[in-house]
Design a protein around this motif. Structure first.
Motif, PDB file in Angstrom:
ATOM      1  N   VAL A 257      -1.046  10.822   6.425  1.00 13.07           N
ATOM      2  CA  VAL A 257      -1.234  10.191   7.735  1.00 13.07           C
ATOM      3  C   VAL A 257      -1.565  11.258   8.773  1.00 13.07           C
ATOM      4  CG1 VAL A 257      -0.193   8.674   9.484  1.00 13.07           C
ATOM      5  CG2 VAL A 257       0.540   8.496   7.102  1.00 13.07           C
TER       6      VAL A 257
ATOM      7  N   VAL B 113      -3.342   7.438  12.055  1.00  8.47           N
ATOM      8  CA  VAL B 113      -4.422   7.056  11.138  1.00  8.47           C
ATOM      9  C   VAL B 113      -4.026   7.414   9.714  1.00  8.47           C
ATOM     10  CG1 VAL B 113      -6.887   7.215  10.637  1.00  8.47           C
ATOM     11  CG2 VAL B 113      -6.056   7.728  12.948  1.00  8.47           C
ATOM     12  N   ILE B 114      -4.036   6.425   8.844  1.00  7.47           N
ATOM     13  CA  ILE B 114      -3.754   6.674   7.431  1.00  7.47           C
ATOM     14  C   ILE B 114      -5.035   7.197   6.793  1.00  7.47           C
ATOM     15  CG2 ILE B 114      -3.119   5.582   5.234  1.00  7.47           C
ATOM     16  CD1 ILE B 114      -1.585   3.507   7.081  1.00  7.47           C
ATOM     17  N   ARG B 115      -4.956   8.383   6.178  1.00  4.30           N
ATOM     18  CA  ARG B 115      -6.146   9.044   5.621  1.00  4.30           C
ATOM     19  C   ARG B 115      -6.199   9.026   4.105  1.00  4.30           C
ATOM     20  NH1 ARG B 115     -10.113   8.811   9.046  1.00  4.30           N
ATOM     21  NH2 ARG B 115      -9.683   9.789  11.050  1.00  4.30           N
ATOM     22  N   GLU B 116      -5.071   8.743   3.465  1.00  2.00           N
ATOM     23  CA  GLU B 116      -5.092   8.607   2.005  1.00  2.00           C
ATOM     24  C   GLU B 116      -4.007   7.621   1.602  1.00  2.00           C
ATOM     25  OE1 GLU B 116      -4.528  12.195  -0.306  1.00  2.00           O
ATOM     26  OE2 GLU B 116      -4.546  11.074  -2.196  1.00  2.00           O
ATOM     27  N   ALA B 117      -4.407   6.571   0.932  1.00  6.28           N
ATOM     28  CA  ALA B 117      -3.454   5.538   0.509  1.00  6.28           C
ATOM     29  C   ALA B 117      -4.035   4.782  -0.672  1.00  6.28           C
ATOM     30  CB  ALA B 117      -3.167   4.590   1.663  1.00  6.28           C
ATOM     31  N   TYR B 118      -3.144   4.111  -1.416  1.00  5.81           N
ATOM     32  CA  TYR B 118      -3.563   3.404  -2.628  1.00  5.81           C
ATOM     33  C   TYR B 118      -2.967   1.996  -2.672  1.00  5.81           C
ATOM     34  CZ  TYR B 118      -4.929   8.067  -3.995  1.00  5.81           C
ATOM     35  OH  TYR B 118      -5.512   9.303  -4.016  1.00  5.81           O
TER      36      TYR B 118
ATOM     37  N   ILE C  12       0.852  -1.193   0.000  1.00  5.13           N
ATOM     38  CA  ILE C  12       0.000   0.000   0.000  1.00  5.13           C
ATOM     39  C   ILE C  12       0.884   1.238   0.000  1.00  5.13           C
ATOM     40  CG2 ILE C  12      -1.571   1.355   1.469  1.00  5.13           C
ATOM     41  CD1 ILE C  12      -2.908  -1.309   2.247  1.00  5.13           C
ATOM     42  N   GLN C  13       0.575   2.148  -0.912  1.00  9.85           N
ATOM     43  CA  GLN C  13       1.302   3.419  -0.992  1.00  9.85           C
ATOM     44  C   GLN C  13       0.596   4.437  -0.100  1.00  9.85           C
ATOM     45  OE1 GLN C  13       4.028   4.116  -2.830  1.00  9.85           O
ATOM     46  NE2 GLN C  13       4.085   6.352  -2.831  1.00  9.85           N
ATOM     47  N   VAL C  14       1.239   4.837   0.989  1.00  7.16           N
ATOM     48  CA  VAL C  14       0.623   5.774   1.927  1.00  7.16           C
ATOM     49  C   VAL C  14       0.944   7.203   1.489  1.00  7.16           C
ATOM     50  CG1 VAL C  14       0.574   6.580   4.316  1.00  7.16           C
ATOM     51  CG2 VAL C  14       0.736   4.127   3.818  1.00  7.16           C
ATOM     52  N   VAL C  15      -0.098   8.042   1.397  1.00 11.72           N
ATOM     53  CA  VAL C  15       0.080   9.424   0.949  1.00 11.72           C
ATOM     54  C   VAL C  15      -0.105  10.408   2.104  1.00 11.72           C
ATOM     55  CG1 VAL C  15      -0.802  11.227  -0.603  1.00 11.72           C
ATOM     56  CG2 VAL C  15      -0.590   8.883  -1.425  1.00 11.72           C
TER      57      VAL C  15
END
Lengths: 204, 204
Positions: free
Chosen positions: A66, A75-80, A61-64
């Motif tokens: 946090v 908390v991760i708020r945007e990821a792909y 998962i690519q985390v953008v």
């Protein structure tokens, strides 16, 4: 979806996370257990009994973005989701490097090659060159039958397809060349038993 | 942070993602490259040259909420980091299962055992029982020196600490029992050379 997480911890230990597999196992027995859940459950058994060390790789998962709330877990708020460059499972068993992928199909006569990806085939080829043991576990859900197929056969079919060969592996072929994996209580799916047969065959 | 993702794709291929390592490598040379980046870069070299198949495991992430925008990649909107139950790296090399962890310290005389975790020690022990090759790569950043240390030594220190032993592994010990890992151009960090020495030593 509301989930209560313990406060004051940056990372959550795996033991504190909900274990879907186990719950399902208890409540529904075999009903609704996916091949992945069966393998994970078997791997837990192998691990705790000291028979092998095999894990499913986490999905990359690519985390953008946090957030770091006070006194709470990050908390991760945007990821792909990213595509993995390997197969899903690997580990070590009696000095052997094991590497495999698991797929299930509702088809009754064959498994379409579209279940596999170019990068998985490439990864398996690379592992074979390093003398790793690579295979696929294939479940025909209609018959509730699981087979272990040496990945060299998969690679052959894959390369034939590139040359306009057939787009699936027939069940009849898998029955002939693959190894039956038996269902049991614990481990649910004793695929290492099939790996033993594969190793015997390879050493002959 | 604004990042443009291609539309109409559910999964993003790894080749389309920004590769921080490579950029940093080009622009800053060695400056600012972390041990992890050096290992990843070396692994890419090993993979493309056919010398070994070694990957860093993705960080396990518990996904709670996902949005599926029209004609765009699925966006994860709530997720949490989980603690891995294994080490960071594994793979296959000349028929051997390799499993290791990488740590760097700014200390000048020792590496604190607090850099390691109980579950990593347990995982390494399990891999040793299956005849896997397990070790740690330790970088002393002040001296820019990297060592490969057989994990059996780490386990000894860890268990001594449980019995009120010292809480760190001295550099002097690592210099004596570990294997120097040389920096080079490509691979950046030729740690498989050190693994070869470890294997020679093990087979004697």
């Amino acid at each position: 979806m509301a989930v209560n997480y313990p406060n004051g911890k940056k990372f959550l230990a795996e033991s504190h996370m909900p274990k879907t597999t186990k719950k399902k196992d208890l409540i529904y027995s075999n009903r609704g257990m996916t091949l992945e859940e069966e393998i994970n459950s078997s791997n837990e058994h192998y691990l705790s009994s000291g028979r092998a060390v095999i894990h499913k790789k986490p999905t990359p998962i690519q985390v953008v973005k946090v957030d770091y709330p006070k006194r709470s877990a990050a908390v991760i708020r945007e990821a792909y989701y990213r595509q993995s460059s390997t197969t899903d499972y690997n580990g070590v068993y009696k000095g052997h490097y094991l590497d495999f992928e698991a797929k299930e199909t509702k088809n009754k006569t064959s498994i379409p090659l579209s279940n596999f990806h170019e990068h998985q085939i490439l990864h398996m080829k690379r592992c074979i060159l390093q003398h790793g043991i690579t295979f696929v576990l294939i479940r025909f859900s209609f018959f509730n039958r699981v087979f272990l197929l040496n990945s060299s056969y998969l690679i052959d079919f894959w390369e034939d397809t590139m040359n306009n060969g057939r787009k699936s592996i027939p069940l009849a072929f898998i029955e002939e060349k693959g190894i039956d994996v038996a269902y049991g209580f614990n481990p649910r799916l004793d695929y290492l038993d099939a790996v033993d047969k594969l190793l015997e065959h390879t050493n002959k």
